[in-house]
Design an enzyme around this catalytic site. Structure first.
Site, PDB file in Angstrom:
ATOM      1  N   GLU A 173       0.771  -1.233   0.000  1.00 53.86           N
ATOM      2  CA  GLU A 173       0.000   0.000   0.000  1.00 53.86           C
ATOM      3  C   GLU A 173       0.809   1.294   0.000  1.00 53.86           C
ATOM      4  OE1 GLU A 173      -3.360   0.060  -0.326  1.00 53.86           O
ATOM      5  OE2 GLU A 173      -3.132  -2.102  -0.624  1.00 53.86           O
ATOM      6  N   SER A 192     -41.670 -36.507  -9.277  1.00 57.16           N
ATOM      7  CA  SER A 192     -42.933 -36.348 -10.004  1.00 57.16           C
ATOM      8  C   SER A 192     -43.607 -35.009  -9.804  1.00 57.16           C
ATOM      9  CB  SER A 192     -43.901 -37.470  -9.613  1.00 57.16           C
ATOM     10  OG  SER A 192     -43.461 -38.691 -10.153  1.00 57.16           O
TER      11      SER A 192
END
Length: 513
Positions: free
Chosen positions: A120, A390
């Site tokens: 940084e 189903s």
């Protein structure tokens, strides 16, 4: 004719005469300044605007600005998630930033501190606390409308932005950031600034501060971090959510390499150590304590809320620090009924059975009850892709009705060939030839395979209807749902061959309702 005065000069001494040979007329003219003098005047004006005026403003602001003390900069914000009534709390999101453990800079290994500097601000200990070039880029971005033009902030500026002035995109805010950064550099030692920065900066994974980050990524105290592990944490600062190695390993590792190379330049490690360095493995973020207070399935509701907020542009950091009040569509009474119903059913099964339940309001599409499991940090079965069986015959029937095939249409229920397979009914059940309504009631596989075959586009029409009714186009682990490797699905789709979620089925039935 000749005038009494043979020649005249104006006040500036310039001779004047008419174009007429016989007449001399008095003409007033102005001597022009040399071009070089005009250029100098313009340059001086520009310098005054670009340098002198900002300097005056800077020092005026510097004189009146007060640098806050560290204890004044704590940000203890908790976000709450409520049911639809706005008062029944489902979960609380307590960021580590709110109850973090501040640590002394001497508790942070030097190689970890250097990794942060490498990532940084490599000249942190020698700079004046702010970057003039970074401010220039931000100014250009404001003038051109290019938000990406900013950057290059020092560690001091980052701390001031996060803890003091906020992150609004404006030259006024940036100017204030520079003033406070410069003054802080004079009033605080560099170690004090770095300590405050390390205790407040966001590292991703809901971790604020280097101590929380060490536990979130490696489940160890910061004092035990290796050089390589410190570089992973430092690499995440630039874009915390996007540079988590669990979700974006290539970019995370690229940034890690940048940090490790910088450590060589800072003489923190030698080239042999750099060459031998291997990217370390981090722990699964799903196992990290997120600081959230949520019991049972409410923890899974919280996860869905956070995902929806993120999809609507409300970031993880905003949730963790914003003190938000988040109201959901969950109905407290229906939610309790859902939990009780699922538990009642599960009590009759063994411990290896799982269940899910979700209720969707047909009028609004809002989820009013949600049960994905009892572990607040566990697997969410509402969002699990499972073969629906189903139940999916309902979708096939909807596709048929849309094409003008009524529920009274008669279909054979004897065994039928589908692809290379012969399909029969469960337990050999049959109705002979009967209506689709009866076939659905009896859940006859064969009748619905024949119905699928009779649709205009076969099985594809079933998949298309499911998506129109609300089934997701993609779900976790499946990029394209209800397809056969991206192609037309098999006719077994009508029997629930492909994976859908309980949430999808609830949405489908709510749409039909």
């Amino acid at each position: 004719m000749t005038n009494d005065n043979s020649s005249n000069e104006d006040v500036n001494g310039a001779a004047a005469s008419s174009g007429d040979a016989g007449d001399n007329l008095r003409v007033r003219t102005r001597r022009r300044r040399p071009r070089w003098r005009r250029v100098i005047t313009t340059v001086c004006s520009v310098i005054a605007v670009l340098i002198i005026v900002p300097l005056v403003a800077f020092f005026a602001a510097y004189a009146v600005t007060k640098v806050p003390q560290p204890e004044e900069l704590q940000n203890n914000q908790i976000s709450n998630i409520y049911a639809a009534d706005g008062s029944s709390e489902l979960a609380r999101i307590v960021p580590p930033e709110g109850n973090r453990e501040n640590i002394d800079i001497n508790e942070v290994p030097e190689h970890v501190r250097n990794a942060v500097l490498s990532a940084e601000d490599r000249d942190f200990y020698s700079n004046s606390g702010f970057s003039v070039t970074g401010f220039g880029r931000a100014a250009i971005g404001q003038l051109t409308g290019n938000d990406s033009a900013g950057g290059g902030s020092t560690i001091t500026q980052q701390y001031v932005k996060n803890a003091v002035v906020g992150d609004e995109r404006s030259l006024v805010r940036k100017g204030k950031e520079l003033v406070v950064s410069a003054k802080m550099t004079r009033e605080w030692s560099k170690d004090e600034i770095l300590e405050a920065y390390l205790n407040t900066i966001y590292f991703g994974r809901n971790a604020y501060g280097i101590s929380a980050a060490a536990k979130a990524y490696f489940n160890k105290p910061v004092q035990e971090l290796t050089v390589e592990e410190g570089a992973v944490l430092a690499a995440s600062i630039q874009r915390p959510s996007q540079l988590d190695p669990w979700t974006n390993r290539p970019e995370a590792e690229d940034r890690w390499n940048y940090v490790m190379d910088g450590l060589v330049g800072l003489d923190s490690i030698d080239r042999n150590q750099r060459s031998a360095a291997v990217y370390p493995e981090t722990i699964d973020p799903a196992t990290v304590d997120q600081g959230s207070i949520a019991e049972g399935t409410n923890g899974l509701i919280k996860s869905q809320v956070l995902a929806e907020l993120a999809a609507n542009g409300i970031s993880e950091e905003a949730v963790n620090t914003g003190g938000l009040k988040i109201t959901t569509t969950i109905d407290s009474a229906k939610q309790q009924s859902m939990v009780d119903a699922v538990h009642s059913r599960l009590d009759s099964y063994g411990d290896d059975v799982r269940a899910a339940g979700v209720s969707v309001n047909p009028k609004t599409g809002g989820v009013e009850a949600y049960y994905g499991g009892d572990d607040p940090n566990g697997f969410d079965w509402v969002n699990a892709g499972l073969q629906t069986g189903s139940t999916f015959k309902i979708v096939t029937l909807a596709a048929a009705v849309e094409q003008g095939i009524p529920t009274s249409a008669m279909y054979d229920s004897s065994p039928v060939t589908s692809g290379d397979n012969t399909v029969t009914n469960d337990s050999g059940e049959t109705c002979g030839t009967c209506s689709l309504a009866q076939a659905l009631k009896m859940s006859l596989n064969t009748s619905f395979i024949r119905l699928t075959q009779s649709l205009d586009n076969g099985a594809q029409d079933v998949a298309d209807m499911a998506h129109k009714l609300g089934a997701a186009e993609s779900i976790p682990g499946i990029d394209q749902t209800l397809t056969e490797n991206g192609e037309t699905p098999y006719e077994g789709i009508t029997l629930g061959q492909y994976q859908s979620r309980p949430l999808d089925m609830a949405s489908i039935l709510a749409t039909l309702s």
